[in-house]
Design an enzyme around this catalytic site. Sequence first.
Site, PDB file in Angstrom:
ATOM      1  CB  THR A  25      -0.965   0.038   1.207  1.00  0.00           C
ATOM      2  OG1 THR A  25      -0.224  -0.213   2.395  1.00  0.00           O
ATOM      3  CG2 THR A  25      -2.064  -0.988   1.075  1.00  0.00           C
ATOM      4  CG  PHE A  32      -7.916  -7.372  -2.681  1.00  0.00           C
ATOM      5  CD1 PHE A  32      -7.109  -6.566  -3.460  1.00  0.00           C
ATOM      6  CD2 PHE A  32      -8.583  -8.413  -3.279  1.00  0.00           C
ATOM      7  CE1 PHE A  32      -6.974  -6.793  -4.816  1.00  0.00           C
ATOM      8  CE2 PHE A  32      -8.458  -8.648  -4.632  1.00  0.00           C
ATOM      9  CZ  PHE A  32      -7.653  -7.852  -5.402  1.00  0.00           C
ATOM     10  NE  ARG A  33     -10.343 -10.660   2.053  1.00  0.00           N
ATOM     11  CZ  ARG A  33      -9.812 -11.037   0.905  1.00  0.00           C
ATOM     12  NH1 ARG A  33      -8.672 -10.524   0.499  1.00  0.00           N
ATOM     13  NH2 ARG A  33     -10.411 -11.931   0.150  1.00  0.00           N
ATOM     14  CG  ASP A 105       3.248  -6.064  -5.660  1.00  0.00           C
ATOM     15  OD1 ASP A 105       4.374  -6.576  -5.439  1.00  0.00           O
ATOM     16  OD2 ASP A 105       2.491  -5.667  -4.755  1.00  0.00           O
ATOM     17  CG  HIS A 120      -2.421 -15.320  -3.590  1.00  0.00           C
ATOM     18  ND1 HIS A 120      -2.926 -14.380  -2.727  1.00  0.00           N
ATOM     19  CD2 HIS A 120      -2.674 -16.513  -3.012  1.00  0.00           C
ATOM     20  CE1 HIS A 120      -3.461 -14.982  -1.674  1.00  0.00           C
ATOM     21  NE2 HIS A 120      -3.316 -16.273  -1.821  1.00  0.00           N
ATOM     22  CB  CYS A 131       1.202 -22.402 -28.062  1.00  0.00           C
ATOM     23  SG  CYS A 131       1.691 -20.688 -27.783  1.00  0.00           S
ATOM     24  CB  CYS A 151      -0.678 -19.602 -31.376  1.00  0.00           C
ATOM     25  SG  CYS A 151      -1.572 -19.895 -29.818  1.00  0.00           S
ATOM     26  CB  THR A 189      -1.372 -10.467   5.768  1.00  0.00           C
ATOM     27  OG1 THR A 189      -2.435 -11.427   5.704  1.00  0.00           O
ATOM     28  CG2 THR A 189      -0.286 -10.985   6.686  1.00  0.00           C
ATOM     29  CG  ASN A 212      -1.957  -6.057   9.901  1.00  0.00           C
ATOM     30  OD1 ASN A 212      -1.578  -5.960   8.737  1.00  0.00           O
ATOM     31  ND2 ASN A 212      -3.223  -6.247  10.222  1.00  0.00           N
TER      32      ASN A 212
HETATM   33 ZN    ZN Z   1      -0.112 -19.386 -28.121  1.00  0.00          ZN
END
Ligand code: ZN
Length: 239
Positions: A25, A32-33, A105, A120, A131, A151, A189, A212
Amino acid sequence: MPPDLRSLIEAGRRIVFFGGAGVSTESGIPDFRSGDGLYNRATGSRYAPETVLSHSFFLSHPVDFFDYYRTHLLHPAALPNPAHLALARLEAAGRLTAVITQNIDGLHQAAGSRTVLELHGSAHRNRCLDCDRAFGMAAVQAAAGVPRCPCGGVIKPEVVLYEESLDPAVLAAAVEHLEAADTLIVGGTSLVVHPAAGLLRVFGGDVIVLLNRAPTELDHLATLVVREPIGVALAGAVD
Ligand code: ZN
């Protein structure tokens, strides 16, 4: 006298840092929360963020998914803040063995950290679903609508969406580092996101530091709880 952050970090020999959105931040990336985080803002979308960022929505509504993803989750101009930089210095000094992060990030690597376990995934890694060709963030950022491989296949971010499993190899590495650590620093967190709370139970050391703003369920287990901004706290405790 109660222990301070600097002395706990100086005593650590195998420190592991476990971080969430609050680490970024201070780089201008919304959490998010927390109170002013992404989940509490009007998104301008008909859908809830948890819906948009799910595997089934990605498949059924790719245009809406990428519109939301580019607007809210990609932050190509963000730079590492003093927290990322302090952790990179600790690793370079041979005292921190790994950063385990819930963030996508890439700012720990940008700061110079080498062992970064991204629970994550990462917005910097993207792959063609047909591909398997790899792409950087720019391929997704620059595309109009759904990003496509030469492709013709859809390019999917290697980000763990709702309904998807975490990478078992990343989880196993995180467990290994936590079991061997003597000091665990948790930052930014609320520990409510799976699998954070469960993962931290395997920590084998004695010293837990919590950085935190708001109370967490782990506060009662912590050697030290720090409410200062993470960048301020770590920059002031690591030379
Ligand atoms: Zn591809």
